[in-house]
Design an enzyme around this catalytic site. Sequence first.
Site, short mmCIF file in Angstrom:
data_model
loop_
_atom_site.label_atom_id
_atom_site.label_comp_id
_atom_site.label_asym_id
_atom_site.label_seq_id
_atom_site.Cartn_x
_atom_site.Cartn_y
_atom_site.Cartn_z
N SER A 1 0.83 -1.20 0.00
CA SER A 1 0.00 0.00 0.00
C SER A 1 0.87 1.26 0.00
O SER A 1 1.73 1.41 -0.86
CB SER A 1 -0.97 -0.04 1.19
OG SER A 1 -2.00 0.91 1.05
N ASP B 1 -5.85 -3.28 -2.70
CA ASP B 1 -4.80 -2.94 -1.74
C ASP B 1 -4.16 -4.18 -1.11
O ASP B 1 -4.86 -5.08 -0.62
CB ASP B 1 -5.41 -2.07 -0.65
CG ASP B 1 -4.37 -1.39 0.21
OD1 ASP B 1 -3.65 -2.10 0.94
OD2 ASP B 1 -4.26 -0.15 0.14
#
Length: 277
Positions: A38, A164
């Site tokens: 991320s 993500d």
Amino acid sequence: MTTAFVLGGGGVLGAVEVGMLRALFERGVVPDLVLGTSVGAINGALVAQDPSLTVIERMTELWRGASESGREVYGDNPLRTVRRAVATGTHIYSSKPLQQRLAEEFGDLTIEELPVRFQVCAASIERAAEHWFDSGPVVDAVVASAAVPGILPPAKVGDEHFLDGGIVNSIPLGRAVRLGATRVFVLQVGRIDRPLTVPKRPWEVARVSFEIARRHRFTRELAELPDDVECHVLPAKGTSARDDTIFGTRDFSTVEERIELTYEASRDYLVEHLRDL
């Protein structure tokens, strides 16, 4: 000794990782391997491209730009955001500003061309699996890893779609060990230290559930480290429980303060724990 930097996810709180990196580089610690998830993938890509103190000023400027205007990251006005949420039903921001900003930094650079071995974690939708990008364009890999569900659209790379990486591996400590790291520095954003409470509202249920999954995996991997692996979890400062709410996800106003506070804490930690350097 093989040294790995493991950079975890955490949205706007990723600014604290800049402070940690400054402390590491000032101490003479450089990575042989960089893993990112991320926002940690964004920071990690910059470090893998320039693993030295010179990258700190560049990273600080990027976060300062985000502090001065959320448009650096999100790009949209409120009305357009609402319209997109209604039209797509899946996300509220466009990924184009992030892609453009990353393209300005990396262009067509591939992971194979980086001077430091670099891997990025994302969650494959079609395979319902953890996926590691270890080749291909840096921008594609980082955008896939940072595609926060409900915030940004799924990222398409080839014929596959990704969300993500924090969904499947927010702080990839175990991955570093499997790749041969014998000394690991964990750059985390502070959430693993905060106590969890029973959720009282519908939107708190998802957050608490995610935190349990994230912390459980990291805690387990930390406990299962081989005896010959040295691990340092660097301290994050300047964060609070407010950062975990919907109101904190776009609050860039204190990023410079967070960077400085975390730098000071990490510097002191390294002085105490790395006496041989």
